[in-house]
Scaffold this active site. Sequence first.
Site, PDB file in Angstrom:
ATOM      1  N   ALA A  14       9.991   1.086   0.514  1.00 23.60           N
ATOM      2  CA  ALA A  14       8.720   0.722   1.159  1.00 23.60           C
ATOM      3  C   ALA A  14       8.639  -0.795   1.242  1.00 23.60           C
ATOM      4  O   ALA A  14       7.816  -1.425   0.589  1.00 23.60           O
ATOM      5  CB  ALA A  14       7.544   1.298   0.381  1.00 23.60           C
ATOM      6  N   ALA A  32       0.813  -1.212   0.000  1.00 26.08           N
ATOM      7  CA  ALA A  32       0.000   0.000   0.000  1.00 26.08           C
ATOM      8  C   ALA A  32       0.849   1.266   0.000  1.00 26.08           C
ATOM      9  O   ALA A  32       0.595   2.205  -0.770  1.00 26.08           O
ATOM     10  CB  ALA A  32      -0.946  -0.012   1.195  1.00 26.08           C
ATOM     11  N   ILE A  33       1.873   1.320   0.844  1.00 22.60           N
ATOM     12  CA  ILE A  33       2.684   2.532   0.949  1.00 22.60           C
ATOM     13  C   ILE A  33       3.413   2.807  -0.359  1.00 22.60           C
ATOM     14  O   ILE A  33       3.416   3.925  -0.878  1.00 22.60           O
ATOM     15  CB  ILE A  33       3.675   2.421   2.120  1.00 22.60           C
ATOM     16  CG1 ILE A  33       2.919   2.408   3.452  1.00 22.60           C
ATOM     17  CG2 ILE A  33       4.672   3.577   2.099  1.00 22.60           C
ATOM     18  CD1 ILE A  33       3.798   2.142   4.654  1.00 22.60           C
ATOM     19  N   HIS A  69     -29.829   3.498  -6.229  1.00 25.51           N
ATOM     20  CA  HIS A  69     -29.414   3.755  -7.617  1.00 25.51           C
ATOM     21  C   HIS A  69     -29.488   5.245  -7.907  1.00 25.51           C
ATOM     22  O   HIS A  69     -30.443   5.905  -7.497  1.00 25.51           O
ATOM     23  CB  HIS A  69     -30.335   3.004  -8.582  1.00 25.51           C
ATOM     24  CG  HIS A  69     -30.064   3.303 -10.018  1.00 25.51           C
ATOM     25  ND1 HIS A  69     -29.027   2.721 -10.711  1.00 25.51           N
ATOM     26  CD2 HIS A  69     -30.688   4.143 -10.884  1.00 25.51           C
ATOM     27  CE1 HIS A  69     -29.031   3.184 -11.946  1.00 25.51           C
ATOM     28  NE2 HIS A  69     -30.024   4.045 -12.089  1.00 25.51           N
ATOM     29  N   ASP A 121       0.673  -1.971  15.752  1.00 28.70           N
ATOM     30  CA  ASP A 121       1.764  -2.511  14.943  1.00 28.70           C
ATOM     31  C   ASP A 121       2.759  -3.318  15.766  1.00 28.70           C
ATOM     32  O   ASP A 121       3.311  -4.313  15.272  1.00 28.70           O
ATOM     33  CB  ASP A 121       2.499  -1.376  14.232  1.00 28.70           C
ATOM     34  CG  ASP A 121       1.669  -0.711  13.154  1.00 28.70           C
ATOM     35  OD1 ASP A 121       0.506  -1.114  12.963  1.00 28.70           O
ATOM     36  OD2 ASP A 121       2.180   0.226  12.503  1.00 28.70           O
TER      37      ASP A 121
END
Length: 464
Positions: free
Chosen positions: A268, A182-183, A443, A310
């Site tokens: 990355a 992603a990064i 819609h 993390d």
Amino acid sequence: MADSFDLIVLGSGPGGYVAAIRAAQLGMKVAIVERERLGGVCLNWGCIPTKTLLRSAEILHLVNSAEAFGLMPQPGGFELARIVERSRSVADQLNAGVGMLMRKHKIAVYEGSGKLAGPGSLEVALASGPVTLSAQHIIIATGARPRDLPFAPTDGERIWNYRSAMTPPVLPSNLLVVGSGAIGLEFASFYSDLGVKVSIVEMQDQVLPNEDREVSRLMVRELAKRGIECRPATSVTGIEYTPAGLAASFKDAKGEETSGQFSHAVIAVGVLGNCEGIGLETVGIASTDGFLNVDGFGRTSENGIYAIGDIAGPPCLAHKAMHQGVICAEAIAGLQPEPLNSANIPNCTYSRPQVASIGITEAQAALQGRAVTVGRFPFLANGKAIAIGEASGFVKTILDRETGQLVGAHLIGPDVTELIAGLSLGQTAGLTQTQLTETIFPHPTLTESIHESVLASLGKALHI
């Protein structure tokens, strides 16, 4: 005498500050310790400011595409310094917001480096001198940092990590992005929209290694249309400074070696948990590959010490950290929350086009020997996507053949990082094909593609 609390949170990123707030809501006396800025990497140097940069790039792309919509503006220009300045101001605004939330919930904030001093004790190095805090419960939420390439450490000059890439003093002319998660893809997309020549190198055999292969293949085609070169199954073997910039060498899966010249490189290639310097040697916490081992409630192997976000291991995502923080705080308070279920954590990539997913891929289902039914629906057949001029991409849903339950979804295209929330809700709630097909989708919206994808899994799609 130590300042005493019910709970101390070490780190104020998305997991840390949310855990502190939830604990305060539950009546605990809470302290939070932060060595840099409230909000952590996500708010100050990650999720929020990068999306601000990407928004600037998106607007520039729309301005330059205006003629397709019958509009005749002047070609779009930009000032790099003002783009970066806006990104930083948004981060500052949200940083101040977290400070307000700490005051609102009467959470004591200690601005300094924290270090465990044994179970129930934390030493904090404040500007005014050291202070010792004590609590029955301590949550470690120290986050992670970017990995470096051993032969080419990031230096902020021409070899960048995400922080350098977010605050560039000059615009690169020819950018190498190492890593296509992603990064990496988000920075590749941002700089490409600013007119930079971008090349992506990925060691794994596909771009976006953790995503569905169909999504990866379409992403490569879409990036190629923008002039972005993608080289999967290729390793970077060296990066050296030259008078003109950087010289990089590569080796592909067949062992063939090539080289290239670049002005800058963004590295990355993943993250490492911030385990160093926080006193882990004073307690007996088990870890694996630099991340602390936890159960579904954030409990480590040391009684009274928890870890979230993390530092507690992949997936390293802010929304996972926040959810984990709530679970952890509620478990500490004696409630009975549901443990973290990693299968229900959505992934988002905010490049152009966007990518979002949840649950298992079709390939993973095959490896598990799980019988599934797959539905696909292209945005090319969605009226709203055509109207907004973003009809590339698709929605792919994966449903258990026996129960009909949604077990995976994989999307690429316009605003799919917003669409994934509906599928996340559906998977968490255990919704089935029948329930999803009986749901009325408004819609014209992009969400109709979710409905049509599930219908397609039954051979009942209406618009293809």
